[in-house]
Motif scaffolding. Structure first.
Motif, PDB file in Angstrom:
ATOM      1  N   LYS A   1       6.641   7.098   4.257  1.00  0.00           N
ATOM      2  CA  LYS A   1       6.536   7.907   3.051  1.00  0.00           C
ATOM      3  C   LYS A   1       6.697   9.386   3.383  1.00  0.00           C
ATOM      4  N   GLU A 108      -0.033  14.101  -0.970  1.00  0.00           N
ATOM      5  CA  GLU A 108      -1.488  14.015  -1.088  1.00  0.00           C
ATOM      6  C   GLU A 108      -2.196  15.334  -0.808  1.00  0.00           C
ATOM      7  N   SER A 140       0.737   9.792  -4.293  1.00  0.00           N
ATOM      8  CA  SER A 140      -0.715   9.788  -4.144  1.00  0.00           C
ATOM      9  C   SER A 140      -1.247   8.371  -4.056  1.00  0.00           C
ATOM     10  N   HIS A 141      -2.453   8.245  -3.441  1.00  0.00           N
ATOM     11  CA  HIS A 141      -3.187   6.981  -3.470  1.00  0.00           C
ATOM     12  C   HIS A 141      -4.307   7.044  -4.509  1.00  0.00           C
ATOM     13  N   ASN A 142      -4.387   8.151  -5.252  1.00  0.00           N
ATOM     14  CA  ASN A 142      -5.387   8.299  -6.305  1.00  0.00           C
ATOM     15  C   ASN A 142      -4.816   7.715  -7.594  1.00  0.00           C
ATOM     16  N   MET A 143      -5.188   6.472  -7.886  1.00  0.00           N
ATOM     17  CA  MET A 143      -4.579   5.745  -8.994  1.00  0.00           C
ATOM     18  C   MET A 143      -4.903   6.357 -10.356  1.00  0.00           C
ATOM     19  N   VAL A 155       6.671   1.831  -6.442  1.00  0.00           N
ATOM     20  CA  VAL A 155       5.846   1.309  -5.361  1.00  0.00           C
ATOM     21  C   VAL A 155       6.742   0.997  -4.168  1.00  0.00           C
ATOM     22  N   TYR A 174       0.632  -2.275  -7.049  1.00  0.00           N
ATOM     23  CA  TYR A 174       0.156  -1.688  -5.791  1.00  0.00           C
ATOM     24  C   TYR A 174      -1.193  -2.273  -5.370  1.00  0.00           C
ATOM     25  N   LEU A 175      -2.072  -2.474  -6.348  1.00  0.00           N
ATOM     26  CA  LEU A 175      -3.416  -2.936  -6.046  1.00  0.00           C
ATOM     27  C   LEU A 175      -3.541  -4.454  -5.966  1.00  0.00           C
ATOM     28  N   GLN A 250     -10.973   2.489  -9.996  1.00  0.00           N
ATOM     29  CA  GLN A 250      -9.977   2.808  -8.967  1.00  0.00           C
ATOM     30  C   GLN A 250     -10.305   4.070  -8.198  1.00  0.00           C
TER      31      GLN A 250
END
Length: 345
Positions: A1, A108, A140-143, A155, A174-175, A250
């Motif tokens: 990424k 991020e 980001s990984h902050n959903m 994704v 993703y989750l 999340q």
């Protein structure tokens, strides 16, 4: 990424293939990129602006606005080597956001700033995207932020695109864990558990009210969470045992909490039993993926504690009779209420 973003920002050249960009772009990839620690904040604004393609008169015209947005006015003539990582990000984002780019690439890096500045950044990103019609590539990984901010979700999996489309579906993609009905896990295989472990929660299952195994639940549905447990120490003497379940959204914020003692149900007699069943009536959660932590306590002492035991996918349901549920942006938990007029005026 990270490599992909560097190629898109023209920092790294791709070994094969090509990347095409149309228009002016700016990127925020790493704290401190494009800054010199020996120079002051003021000098770095001009240098970083030049690196990002701004003319000197452009920087001068927006200088006061950039400094005000960054919130570090009193430190603007201090060398950057004395800045914290959060101050670095404030200054970097302020410069990039006021460049008026056609494309703004954000990694991020915003996670470094404090909550107040993150809120300000999200507001600015919304302004750039929705009001000015510019493109934001937000990674980001902050959903929660992704769902509130983005209109399209991509994704990546093993270097390839596994989904491209609606952000909410992208988040679920993703989750998503590879689940089978009646799965949710053999928890006795989990090593990172806490407690004295005289009793352990060995497995968890989901069942509907007819006893059928399920792997998803809908908003407003009644269902059972079935806990299997093992008593590893036959001499264990309990005082006041409680089996606790905590549901997290999340963002890892707890949204639901319950244990058997709250409803006056006993968990101190083990003879002949291996399951303890928690009935949830009309699940009051909006659709999304939630994680569940489980634990057993003897008074205030943890006997077993698994903070991220399993996940529950909640789908949309008719919680409010014939109306669809409100989107997650309006809150996570739902409540039924009745409205009426008060006294007349």
């Amino acid at each position: 990424k990270s490599t992909l973003l560097k190629m898109m920002s023209r920092i790294t050249k791709p070994t094969t293939g090509k990347i095409e960009l149309w228009g002016k772009f700016a990127s925020l990839l790493e704290v401190g990129t494009g800054f010199h620690p020996e120079l002051s904040g003021r000098e770095n604004i001009f240098m970083n602006g030049a690196i990002l393609g701004m003319k000197r008169h452009e920087i001068l015209s927006k200088f006061d606005e950039i400094v005000a947005f960054s919130g570090i006015t009193e430190f603007i003539d201090t060398p950057l080597k004395r800045y914290s990582s959060g101050m670095y990000v404030r200054l970097a984002f302020a410069v990039a956001a006021h460049l008026d780019p056609d494309i703004l690439i954000i990694d991020e890096v915003l996670a470094v700033g404090d909550a107040e500045f993150q809120k300000k950044c999200i507001g600015k990103i919304n302004s750039i995207s929705k009001e000015q019609g510019r493109t934001i590539l937000f990674v980001s990984h902050n959903m929660a932020v992704v769902e509130n901010l983005c209109t399209r979700g991509i994704v990546l999996k093993n270097g390839s695109v596994s989904y491209d489309g609606d952000p909410k579906t992208a988040i679920l993609n993703y989750l998503q864990v590879s689940q089978k009905a009646d799965f949710l896990g053999k928890l006795d295989e989990i090593k990172n558990r806490n407690g004295s472990n005289e009793i352990i929660i060995s497995a968890v299952h989901l069942r509907d009210t007819d006893g059928n195994a399920i792997d998803t639940v809908s908003c407003g549905q009644s269902f059972d969470i079935v806990f299997e447990y093992k008593v590893l120490d036959a001499t264990f003497k309990s005082v006041n045992l409680s089996l606790i379940a905590t549901v997290f959204n999340q963002s890892q914020v707890p949204v639901l909490y319950h244990h058997n003692n709250l409803s006056g149900d006993d968990f101190n007699s083990f003879a002949g039993y291996k399951e303890y069943i928690m009935r949830i009536d009309e699940l009051p959660l909006v659709e999304g993926m939630y994680s569940v932590g489980v634990s057993i306590k003897n008074l205030n002492t943890f006997i077993d504690d698994v903070t991220d035991a399993f996940e529950i996918q909640v789908t949309d349901g008719k919680w409010f009779n014939n109306f669809r549920n409100p989107p997650p942006a309006f809150g996570v938990c739902l409540v039924k209420a009745k409205w009426r007029f008060g006294r007349s005026i």
